[in-house]
Design a protein around this motif. Sequence first.
Motif, PDB file in Angstrom:
ATOM      1  N   MET A 139       0.823  -1.209   0.000  1.00 39.72           N
ATOM      2  CA  MET A 139       0.000   0.000   0.000  1.00 39.72           C
ATOM      3  C   MET A 139       0.858   1.261   0.000  1.00 39.72           C
ATOM      4  SD  MET A 139      -3.234   0.772   0.345  1.00 39.72           S
ATOM      5  CE  MET A 139      -4.088   2.306   0.486  1.00 39.72           C
ATOM      6  N   ILE A 140       1.864   1.311   0.902  1.00 41.01           N
ATOM      7  CA  ILE A 140       2.613   2.562   1.074  1.00 41.01           C
ATOM      8  C   ILE A 140       3.485   2.885  -0.139  1.00 41.01           C
ATOM      9  CG2 ILE A 140       4.347   3.699   2.509  1.00 41.01           C
ATOM     10  CD1 ILE A 140       3.024   2.310   4.891  1.00 41.01           C
ATOM     11  N   PRO A 141       4.258   1.924  -0.683  1.00 37.68           N
ATOM     12  CA  PRO A 141       5.002   2.256  -1.905  1.00 37.68           C
ATOM     13  C   PRO A 141       4.085   2.677  -3.044  1.00 37.68           C
ATOM     14  CG  PRO A 141       5.621   0.092  -1.090  1.00 37.68           C
ATOM     15  CD  PRO A 141       4.585   0.597  -0.188  1.00 37.68           C
ATOM     16  N   PHE A 142       2.907   2.014  -3.144  1.00 34.90           N
ATOM     17  CA  PHE A 142       1.959   2.334  -4.215  1.00 34.90           C
ATOM     18  C   PHE A 142       1.485   3.774  -4.100  1.00 34.90           C
ATOM     19  CE2 PHE A 142      -2.621   1.982  -5.595  1.00 34.90           C
ATOM     20  CZ  PHE A 142      -2.346   1.942  -6.939  1.00 34.90           C
ATOM     21  N   GLU A 143       1.098   4.171  -2.869  1.00 40.40           N
ATOM     22  CA  GLU A 143       0.626   5.545  -2.663  1.00 40.40           C
ATOM     23  C   GLU A 143       1.756   6.540  -2.869  1.00 40.40           C
ATOM     24  OE1 GLU A 143      -2.403   6.724  -2.109  1.00 40.40           O
ATOM     25  OE2 GLU A 143      -3.215   4.715  -2.337  1.00 40.40           O
ATOM     26  N   ALA A 144       2.973   6.158  -2.426  1.00 41.08           N
ATOM     27  CA  ALA A 144       4.109   7.069  -2.602  1.00 41.08           C
ATOM     28  C   ALA A 144       4.370   7.316  -4.086  1.00 41.08           C
ATOM     29  CB  ALA A 144       5.348   6.482  -1.931  1.00 41.08           C
ATOM     30  N   VAL A 147       1.757   9.721  -5.378  1.00 41.97           N
ATOM     31  CA  VAL A 147       2.025  11.114  -4.997  1.00 41.97           C
ATOM     32  C   VAL A 147       3.155  11.676  -5.863  1.00 41.97           C
ATOM     33  CG1 VAL A 147       2.875  12.584  -3.143  1.00 41.97           C
ATOM     34  CG2 VAL A 147       1.163  10.846  -2.662  1.00 41.97           C
ATOM     35  N   LEU A 148       4.195  10.858  -6.066  1.00 41.43           N
ATOM     36  CA  LEU A 148       5.337  11.298  -6.879  1.00 41.43           C
ATOM     37  C   LEU A 148       4.882  11.673  -8.291  1.00 41.43           C
ATOM     38  CD1 LEU A 148       8.443  11.466  -6.725  1.00 41.43           C
ATOM     39  CD2 LEU A 148       8.484   9.262  -7.864  1.00 41.43           C
ATOM     40  N   LEU A 149       4.011  10.832  -8.876  1.00 41.40           N
ATOM     41  CA  LEU A 149       3.535  11.098 -10.239  1.00 41.40           C
ATOM     42  C   LEU A 149       2.705  12.371 -10.274  1.00 41.40           C
ATOM     43  CD1 LEU A 149       2.604   7.580 -11.562  1.00 41.40           C
ATOM     44  CD2 LEU A 149       4.415   9.080 -12.329  1.00 41.40           C
ATOM     45  N   THR A 150       1.882  12.582  -9.232  1.00 33.10           N
ATOM     46  CA  THR A 150       1.070  13.801  -9.193  1.00 33.10           C
ATOM     47  C   THR A 150       1.971  15.027  -9.126  1.00 33.10           C
ATOM     48  OG1 THR A 150      -0.422  12.480  -7.891  1.00 33.10           O
ATOM     49  CG2 THR A 150      -0.962  14.789  -8.122  1.00 33.10           C
ATOM     50  N   VAL A 151       3.018  14.941  -8.280  1.00 32.22           N
ATOM     51  CA  VAL A 151       3.951  16.061  -8.169  1.00 32.22           C
ATOM     52  C   VAL A 151       4.603  16.342  -9.520  1.00 32.22           C
ATOM     53  CG1 VAL A 151       6.123  16.772  -7.134  1.00 32.22           C
ATOM     54  CG2 VAL A 151       4.378  15.730  -5.719  1.00 32.22           C
ATOM     55  N   ALA A 152       5.006  15.269 -10.212  1.00 28.29           N
ATOM     56  CA  ALA A 152       5.631  15.440 -11.529  1.00 28.29           C
ATOM     57  C   ALA A 152       4.674  16.104 -12.499  1.00 28.29           C
ATOM     58  CB  ALA A 152       6.073  14.086 -12.064  1.00 28.29           C
TER      59      ALA A 152
END
Lengths: 167, 355
Positions: A139-144, A147-152
């Motif tokens: 779950m946590i790596p997936f959400e991370a 978030v990273l993709l959204t920031v990009a």
Amino acid sequence: MSTIVFFIFAILAIAAAWGVVTSKNIVHSAFYLALSFAGVAVLYILMNADFLAAVQLLIYTGAVAVMVVFAVMLTLRGDVRESNPENRSWFVGALVAVSVFAMIALVVLTNADWRVLATPWTGGGSAEDMSLLLLSQFMIPFEAAAVLLTVALIGAVILAKGVKESK
Amino acid sequence: METLYNLFETLNNLFLIIAAFIRGLFADPQSVWANLTMDVIGFIIVVVIIVLAALILILLERKVAGWTSQRPGPNRLGPRGWFQTIADALKLIGKEDVTPAGADKLIFKIAPMMIFCIPMMTLAVIPFGKGLAPANLDLGIFYFVAMSSISTVAFLMAGWGSNNKYSLLGGMRAVAQMVSYEIPLLFSLLGVVMITQSFNLGVIVEAQATIPFIVLQPLAFVIFVIAGMAELNRAPFDLVEADQEVVAGPFTEYTGLRWGLFFLGEYGNMTALSALGATVFLGGWQGPAFLPGYVWFFMKVGVFVFFMMWARWTFPRIRIDHLMHLAWKVLLPLAILNILLTGLGIYIYGFVMGG
């Protein structure tokens, strides 16, 4: 049967990858990259990871390779036929590639979880198993990653739009 | 009455009976060779469907165009002009095959073949009737979308390989448009996948025995139709080949049969997308029992195709900034809203039913 298919598509993927590094025209390199991605997708199917194969085709062949071509075309200067001059320092490149490969191989071989199984893997790899794992254990790596993709994405929009200069 | 019922059952299972007969010719009906033979037959049937669909749809398109602009359309060759397409195809075969001197030869030649291959691969997972899917994949819908996303590469190859600035512009437009509209298209299908809990198209059709998903997912259906028309680069989304702006886009330099392949590919893709829409939203081969399942299926595909042609000849071309606006700021939020509402609906349904 599957051994023959494996060798056909493994050779295809490697030959296409060879084409990526050696072709003089950088647009050809990008199209070879798409072919290489497609070859790898077939290898995923042979490993019973159909979902991953479809994602590989959808994301890598259909979008990433095309975006690479796009970026190349937008930044191109001068004659296309000589856009990808063979790099003189290919020896250093080969050295780096071999050491990266050795490092990954070392990690895979020393980690018991990642070794080739004694019996072929039959269950798992379908969309259902993947999603269960993604929403529980990973779950946590997936959400991370999300978030990273959204920031990009936001960063790309801001870069494209241009920030207002302060007075 | 009994004989009538038997006759109907035979008609409904006609292709299954033929398939069982061919399998019966082998010593072991489930051996590798029997499976291989059935796969080859399935492949041939898909190719025949595409070619026949192109022949019929081209004529139908011209007739619909005539109907919308109040003129007869082609009416000279054969009864009511029905043989016009055959004459056009013969004309295309007879034309000279020109490759421009400055073209990127290999890319130029591969692009039309790729475009024609894609509908063959996507149509293979469609269930044409009960148990009549040439390849019954568990990842049906996802496979379909993944395969059709490759056509972006083919358009870009055609635009680049022609070495013509208008072709390249058209290819760029194709990529921008198709990559953008892929996202709402995929998201609109997710609602149905959430309800059925399966990507398998056969399972999705079985789930529509009582009610087609167009009733449960009206918003998703509208998004699917709009995004689907944009994926096919058909008017009002035909910016790729907008003749006033970029001549004929990626197809400008193609002649004869190579250009014909693009045309075949376009109609093949249209058939494939209509088949997907009919399967996912209109109930596929399900229908009142007085007609066999495959007849219902092809009638639904026909309705879908007719609707797309009707829209093509009714609406003017959309502007490129409006196009992007529609995809990212209207269709995508609506698709996400649909997913949210579907999730809520499933939750409430489970709550009310005591699950």
